[in-house]
Design a protein around this motif. Structure first.
Motif, PDB file in Angstrom:
ATOM      1  N   ASN A 111      -2.827 -13.397 -13.076  1.00  0.00           N
ATOM      2  CA  ASN A 111      -2.075 -14.360 -13.866  1.00  0.00           C
ATOM      3  C   ASN A 111      -0.695 -14.530 -13.236  1.00  0.00           C
ATOM      4  O   ASN A 111      -0.292 -13.756 -12.371  1.00  0.00           O
ATOM      5  CB  ASN A 111      -1.917 -13.872 -15.314  1.00  0.00           C
ATOM      6  N   ASP A 113      -4.888  -8.313 -17.170  1.00  0.00           N
ATOM      7  CA  ASP A 113      -6.193  -8.541 -17.794  1.00  0.00           C
ATOM      8  C   ASP A 113      -7.248  -7.598 -17.232  1.00  0.00           C
ATOM      9  O   ASP A 113      -7.401  -7.485 -16.008  1.00  0.00           O
ATOM     10  CB  ASP A 113      -6.648  -9.979 -17.543  1.00  0.00           C
ATOM     11  N   ASP A 142      -5.512  -7.315 -22.670  1.00  0.00           N
ATOM     12  CA  ASP A 142      -4.310  -7.687 -21.913  1.00  0.00           C
ATOM     13  C   ASP A 142      -3.338  -6.519 -21.969  1.00  0.00           C
ATOM     14  O   ASP A 142      -2.861  -6.153 -23.045  1.00  0.00           O
ATOM     15  CB  ASP A 142      -3.701  -8.946 -22.541  1.00  0.00           C
ATOM     16  N   ALA A 200      -4.636 -15.640 -20.320  1.00  0.00           N
ATOM     17  CA  ALA A 200      -4.653 -17.098 -20.213  1.00  0.00           C
ATOM     18  C   ALA A 200      -5.087 -17.752 -21.520  1.00  0.00           C
ATOM     19  O   ALA A 200      -4.503 -18.741 -21.961  1.00  0.00           O
ATOM     20  CB  ALA A 200      -5.563 -17.533 -19.075  1.00  0.00           C
ATOM     21  N   THR A 238      -2.430 -17.274 -24.259  1.00  0.00           N
ATOM     22  CA  THR A 238      -1.303 -18.168 -23.957  1.00  0.00           C
ATOM     23  C   THR A 238      -1.618 -19.586 -24.431  1.00  0.00           C
ATOM     24  O   THR A 238      -0.796 -20.235 -25.094  1.00  0.00           O
ATOM     25  CB  THR A 238      -1.017 -18.179 -22.450  1.00  0.00           C
ATOM     26  N   GLY A 290      -5.925 -21.560 -14.826  1.00  0.00           N
ATOM     27  CA  GLY A 290      -6.379 -20.540 -15.768  1.00  0.00           C
ATOM     28  C   GLY A 290      -6.056 -20.883 -17.211  1.00  0.00           C
ATOM     29  O   GLY A 290      -6.947 -20.979 -18.066  1.00  0.00           O
ATOM     30  N   VAL A 291      -4.780 -21.083 -17.513  1.00  0.00           N
ATOM     31  CA  VAL A 291      -4.375 -21.424 -18.881  1.00  0.00           C
ATOM     32  C   VAL A 291      -4.900 -22.806 -19.250  1.00  0.00           C
ATOM     33  O   VAL A 291      -5.377 -23.028 -20.367  1.00  0.00           O
ATOM     34  CB  VAL A 291      -2.843 -21.373 -19.025  1.00  0.00           C
ATOM     35  N   LYS A 321      -9.773 -19.196 -12.995  1.00  0.00           N
ATOM     36  CA  LYS A 321      -9.202 -17.884 -12.770  1.00  0.00           C
ATOM     37  C   LYS A 321      -9.665 -17.253 -11.452  1.00  0.00           C
ATOM     38  O   LYS A 321     -10.742 -17.527 -10.950  1.00  0.00           O
ATOM     39  CB  LYS A 321      -9.578 -16.946 -13.930  1.00  0.00           C
TER      40      LYS A 321
END
Length: 322
Positions: free
Chosen positions: A40, A71, A95, A133, A136, A161-162, A317
């Motif tokens: 991340n 992660d 996380d 991710a 978030t 990713g997010v 990711k």
């Protein structure tokens, strides 16, 4: 055990694969045998010590946390006597960014509040791609953005990713979702359910006379004024990631814009949260959300993984298989 160790700030080349002592859980900890981990943006901050303000949390001169990796997904090997939620043999994911990091290793000890049971319908790699991710994205949409069914939502930087989680989570809330990405990522956004897709290399979303209730800025370098123009009255822009200038604009100008008009500008500081992770777990189990994995690397290839990730073009990711 083997672990990736970072003793000084710098490029991915400072990362070393070392043999270190396997940790033992305290009475309140869980020992996890790590099967997979993922990268991340926070991992880059921890590696480089940039922006400099981050060093007040991560260590002023050298990294306070010598083993990166937030992660993880793996199997519980042992638990302390005070642990209530998990037992040996449980498959878990979580996380670790709020409790010392340490995921790029064969084993890690963590407080039980960082973990959730891994959904049975996804792999360890998919589970490791999820926690930071997805939470978030969830916190940006729900907590900051106050998303509601039927709203028009735009995700800028939707193929990372997010972003890929944000598209799917916004759809699960009943929103009409537009994703913004480059040409090579259009098919990915269609495949995860985006209602509309904009190729930013060919079209400027701020000039197409479409207006949105909520915009999530996950990546890019657009000015805050450009995002503001694309908002409906009473609309909200949530800054999650992007250029440093964009971050400081949102930080400095955001409160003034929010106080003097109907449109709201805010920054999100994601916080690891077990309740939110369990919320995402249910979305995974019902198939409403599916992690998108771009590339997989072995633990010994973490330096190459970082170099690839920092280019900023990952589709979904980047995962580390341990």
């Amino acid at each position: 055990m083997k672990a990736i160790v970072c003793d000084k700030y710098g490029s991915p080349d400072v990362l070393e694969l070392k043999e270190i002592k396997k940790p033992l859980p305290t009475e309140n900890q869980v020992l996890v045998k790590v099967h997979s981990a993922s990268l991340n943006f926070g991992n880059l901050v921890l590696l480089k010590g940039k922006p400099f303000l981050a060093r007040f949390a991560f260590g002023l001169i050298r990294p306070k946390y010598s083993i990166p990796g937030g992660d993880i997904a793996g199997k519980v090997e042992a638990v302390g006597k005070e642990v209530k939620l998990f037992q040996a043999g449980d498959e878990v994911f979580g996380d670790l960014s709020g409790c010392g990091w340490g995921g790029f290793a064969e084993y890690v000890t963590v407080p039980e509040y960082t973990l959730a049971l891994k959904p049975a319908n996804i792999s360890f790699e998919e589970a490791a791609a999820t926690p930071m991710a997805s939470v978030t994205a969830l916190q940006g949409l729900r907590n900051k953005g106050k998303i509601k069914p039927g709203q028009k939502v735009l995700i800028y930087g939707a193929s990372g990713g997010v972003g890929t989680f944000a598209v799917q989570i916004a759809k699960s809330f009943g929103a009409e979702v537009t994703g913004v990405c480059s040409t090579r990522n259009l098919d990915i956004l269609h495949s995860i359910g985006a209602d509309h897709v904009i190729d930013y290399t060919k079209e400027d979303f701020t000039k197409n006379e479409e207006y949105y209730d909520l915009i999530l800025g996950v990546n890019g370098s657009n000015s805050i004024s450009a995002y503001k123009r694309a908002l409906k009255p009473n609309g909200s822009f949530v800054h999650i990631g992007g250029s440093e200038s964009q971050f400081f604009q949102a930080l400095v100008l955001g409160p003034f814009i929010s106080m003097t008009g109907s449109k709201k500008i805010s920054n999100l500081l994601q916080r690891a949260n077990q309740k939110d992770l369990n919320y995402v777990k249910e979305l995974l189990e019902t198939g409403k959300v599916k992690p998108i994995i771009d590339k997989r690397f072995e633990l010994s290839e973490v330096t190459e993984a970082f170099k690839y990730f920092q280019e900023g073009h990952a589709q979904g990711k980047v995962v580390i298989t341990i």
